[in-house]
Design a protein around this motif. Structure first.
Motif, PDB file in Angstrom:
ATOM      1  N   LYS A 104       4.540   0.712 -16.156  1.00  0.00           N
ATOM      2  CA  LYS A 104       3.578   0.136 -15.210  1.00  0.00           C
ATOM      3  C   LYS A 104       2.809  -0.942 -15.968  1.00  0.00           C
ATOM      4  O   LYS A 104       2.214  -0.671 -17.015  1.00  0.00           O
ATOM      5  CB  LYS A 104       2.615   1.216 -14.717  1.00  0.00           C
ATOM      6  N   CYS A 105       2.840  -2.163 -15.462  1.00  0.00           N
ATOM      7  CA  CYS A 105       2.241  -3.288 -16.178  1.00  0.00           C
ATOM      8  C   CYS A 105       1.314  -4.068 -15.256  1.00  0.00           C
ATOM      9  O   CYS A 105       1.756  -4.690 -14.295  1.00  0.00           O
ATOM     10  CB  CYS A 105       3.349  -4.187 -16.727  1.00  0.00           C
ATOM     11  N   LEU A 131       5.221  -3.872 -11.560  1.00  0.00           N
ATOM     12  CA  LEU A 131       4.474  -5.011 -12.094  1.00  0.00           C
ATOM     13  C   LEU A 131       3.519  -5.572 -11.050  1.00  0.00           C
ATOM     14  O   LEU A 131       3.866  -5.669  -9.875  1.00  0.00           O
ATOM     15  CB  LEU A 131       5.433  -6.126 -12.526  1.00  0.00           C
ATOM     16  N   GLU A 132       2.348  -5.958 -11.509  1.00  0.00           N
ATOM     17  CA  GLU A 132       1.450  -6.721 -10.645  1.00  0.00           C
ATOM     18  C   GLU A 132       1.720  -8.194 -10.898  1.00  0.00           C
ATOM     19  O   GLU A 132       1.561  -8.679 -12.017  1.00  0.00           O
ATOM     20  CB  GLU A 132      -0.016  -6.407 -10.956  1.00  0.00           C
ATOM     21  N   LEU A 133       2.124  -8.912  -9.858  1.00  0.00           N
ATOM     22  CA  LEU A 133       2.439 -10.342  -9.980  1.00  0.00           C
ATOM     23  C   LEU A 133       1.560 -11.130  -9.022  1.00  0.00           C
ATOM     24  O   LEU A 133       1.913 -11.350  -7.861  1.00  0.00           O
ATOM     25  CB  LEU A 133       3.924 -10.586  -9.692  1.00  0.00           C
ATOM     26  N   TYR A 134       0.414 -11.539  -9.517  1.00  0.00           N
ATOM     27  CA  TYR A 134      -0.543 -12.305  -8.721  1.00  0.00           C
ATOM     28  C   TYR A 134      -0.391 -13.774  -9.108  1.00  0.00           C
ATOM     29  O   TYR A 134      -0.718 -14.171 -10.222  1.00  0.00           O
ATOM     30  CB  TYR A 134      -1.949 -11.785  -9.002  1.00  0.00           C
ATOM     31  N   GLU A 135       0.153 -14.561  -8.199  1.00  0.00           N
ATOM     32  CA  GLU A 135       0.576 -15.928  -8.497  1.00  0.00           C
ATOM     33  C   GLU A 135      -0.506 -16.803  -9.151  1.00  0.00           C
ATOM     34  O   GLU A 135      -0.217 -17.486 -10.138  1.00  0.00           O
ATOM     35  CB  GLU A 135       1.106 -16.594  -7.227  1.00  0.00           C
ATOM     36  N   GLN A 161       9.516  -4.186  -2.571  1.00  0.00           N
ATOM     37  CA  GLN A 161       8.137  -3.946  -2.175  1.00  0.00           C
ATOM     38  C   GLN A 161       8.086  -2.691  -1.317  1.00  0.00           C
ATOM     39  O   GLN A 161       9.064  -2.334  -0.664  1.00  0.00           O
ATOM     40  CB  GLN A 161       7.563  -5.132  -1.397  1.00  0.00           C
ATOM     41  N   VAL A 162       6.927  -2.040  -1.318  1.00  0.00           N
ATOM     42  CA  VAL A 162       6.747  -0.844  -0.492  1.00  0.00           C
ATOM     43  C   VAL A 162       6.303  -1.276   0.900  1.00  0.00           C
ATOM     44  O   VAL A 162       5.285  -1.951   1.056  1.00  0.00           O
ATOM     45  CB  VAL A 162       5.707   0.113  -1.119  1.00  0.00           C
ATOM     46  N   ARG A 163       7.063  -0.879   1.911  1.00  0.00           N
ATOM     47  CA  ARG A 163       6.739  -1.214   3.299  1.00  0.00           C
ATOM     48  C   ARG A 163       5.618  -0.304   3.808  1.00  0.00           C
ATOM     49  O   ARG A 163       5.295   0.710   3.172  1.00  0.00           O
ATOM     50  CB  ARG A 163       7.983  -1.044   4.185  1.00  0.00           C
ATOM     51  N   PRO A 164       5.011  -0.644   4.946  1.00  0.00           N
ATOM     52  CA  PRO A 164       3.964   0.222   5.522  1.00  0.00           C
ATOM     53  C   PRO A 164       4.423   1.654   5.763  1.00  0.00           C
ATOM     54  O   PRO A 164       3.615   2.581   5.721  1.00  0.00           O
ATOM     55  CB  PRO A 164       3.612  -0.481   6.835  1.00  0.00           C
ATOM     56  N   ASP A 165       5.748   1.846   6.042  1.00  0.00           N
ATOM     57  CA  ASP A 165       6.248   3.207   6.252  1.00  0.00           C
ATOM     58  C   ASP A 165       6.606   3.904   4.940  1.00  0.00           C
ATOM     59  O   ASP A 165       7.242   4.944   4.943  1.00  0.00           O
ATOM     60  CB  ASP A 165       7.460   3.189   7.181  1.00  0.00           C
ATOM     61  N   ARG A 166       6.187   3.279   3.804  1.00  0.00           N
ATOM     62  CA  ARG A 166       6.354   3.819   2.452  1.00  0.00           C
ATOM     63  C   ARG A 166       7.803   3.787   1.969  1.00  0.00           C
ATOM     64  O   ARG A 166       8.120   4.376   0.926  1.00  0.00           O
ATOM     65  CB  ARG A 166       5.799   5.255   2.372  1.00  0.00           C
ATOM     66  N   ASN A 187       2.154  -5.916  -5.870  1.00  0.00           N
ATOM     67  CA  ASN A 187       2.718  -4.929  -6.784  1.00  0.00           C
ATOM     68  C   ASN A 187       4.198  -4.759  -6.448  1.00  0.00           C
ATOM     69  O   ASN A 187       4.550  -4.347  -5.343  1.00  0.00           O
ATOM     70  CB  ASN A 187       1.974  -3.593  -6.653  1.00  0.00           C
ATOM     71  N   ILE A 188       5.057  -5.078  -7.387  1.00  0.00           N
ATOM     72  CA  ILE A 188       6.490  -5.141  -7.164  1.00  0.00           C
ATOM     73  C   ILE A 188       7.207  -4.118  -8.035  1.00  0.00           C
ATOM     74  O   ILE A 188       6.944  -4.020  -9.242  1.00  0.00           O
ATOM     75  CB  ILE A 188       7.049  -6.549  -7.484  1.00  0.00           C
TER      76      ILE A 188
END
Length: 199
Positions: A104-105, A131-135, A161-166, A187-188
């Motif tokens: 987890k980064c 990973l958190e990828l904030y442009e 990516q995680v969808r709303p339905d998880r 978060n990817i």
């Protein structure tokens, strides 16, 4: 917080945490103690492409937000501190005799640098990556979030990516509208098809 939850969820797995900021590291140690966790190892070091020395800027009121770039608002009072970073490949040799299963980064824009120091681990261990990828912060470090997609594809990774339905939704790049906005959905997960079919 994430590491504490992960360690509690998987008590039979060893979790290594890396936090260079003294105040934040103290909070981490307190949380480990409060939750009576025996499977967490904390390291008061930063993680980067290679070992050396780096200057971190942090808010006087929010020390949890720290970076080698000035990502804080210009009117925010900040201090700086020097830390000695290590690479994930170095960490694995020193402290991780077993297989690395998950990374987890979230390092405020320096994610690409961390990955550059993990090439051997990615090639031979193929861990799940979150990973958190904030442009906007990626660009401060001279790269785009989509450069990370291209880099990891060399090792066979696919992005989700995680969808709303998880459930997981595969993506080939970070959509422009997302990269250009202040979306919280940056978060990817990166998974390897030969290793993570069950996920």
């Amino acid at each position: 917080g994430y590491a504490i939850g992960l360690a509690a969820r998987f008590p039979d797995r060893l979790v290594h945490c890396f936090e260079p900021m003294p105040a934040t590291h103290d909070v981490l140690l307190k949380n480990i103690e409060l939750n009576e966790l025996t499977n967490v190892v904390s390291h008061k070091v930063a993680v980067a492409a290679s070992s050396g020395s780096a200057c971190f800027f942090y808010s006087r009121t929010h020390s949890v937000l720290a970076s080698t770039m000035r990502i804080l608002p210009v009117d925010e009072q900040c201090d700086s501190i020097f830390a000695e970073p290590v690479s994930i490949d170095e960490v694995r040799i020193k402290w991780l005799p077993h297989r690395v299963a998950f990374i987890k980064c979230d390092v405020e824009g320096a994610e690409y640098s961390v990955l550059l120091g993990a090439e051997d681990t990615l090639r031979h261990h193929r861990p799940v990556l979150l990973l958190e990828l904030y442009e906007p912060w990626c660009q401060l470090f001279g790269y785009s979030a989509n450069d990370v997609f291209c880099f990891l594809s060399q090792f066979g990774y696919e992005a989700f990516q995680v969808r709303p339905d998880r459930k997981l939704r595969r993506i080939d790049s970070l959509p422009f509208v997302q990269r250009a906005s202040h979306s919280t959905d940056y978060n990817i997960f990166f998974l390897h098809p030969s290793e993570h079919k069950a996920i």
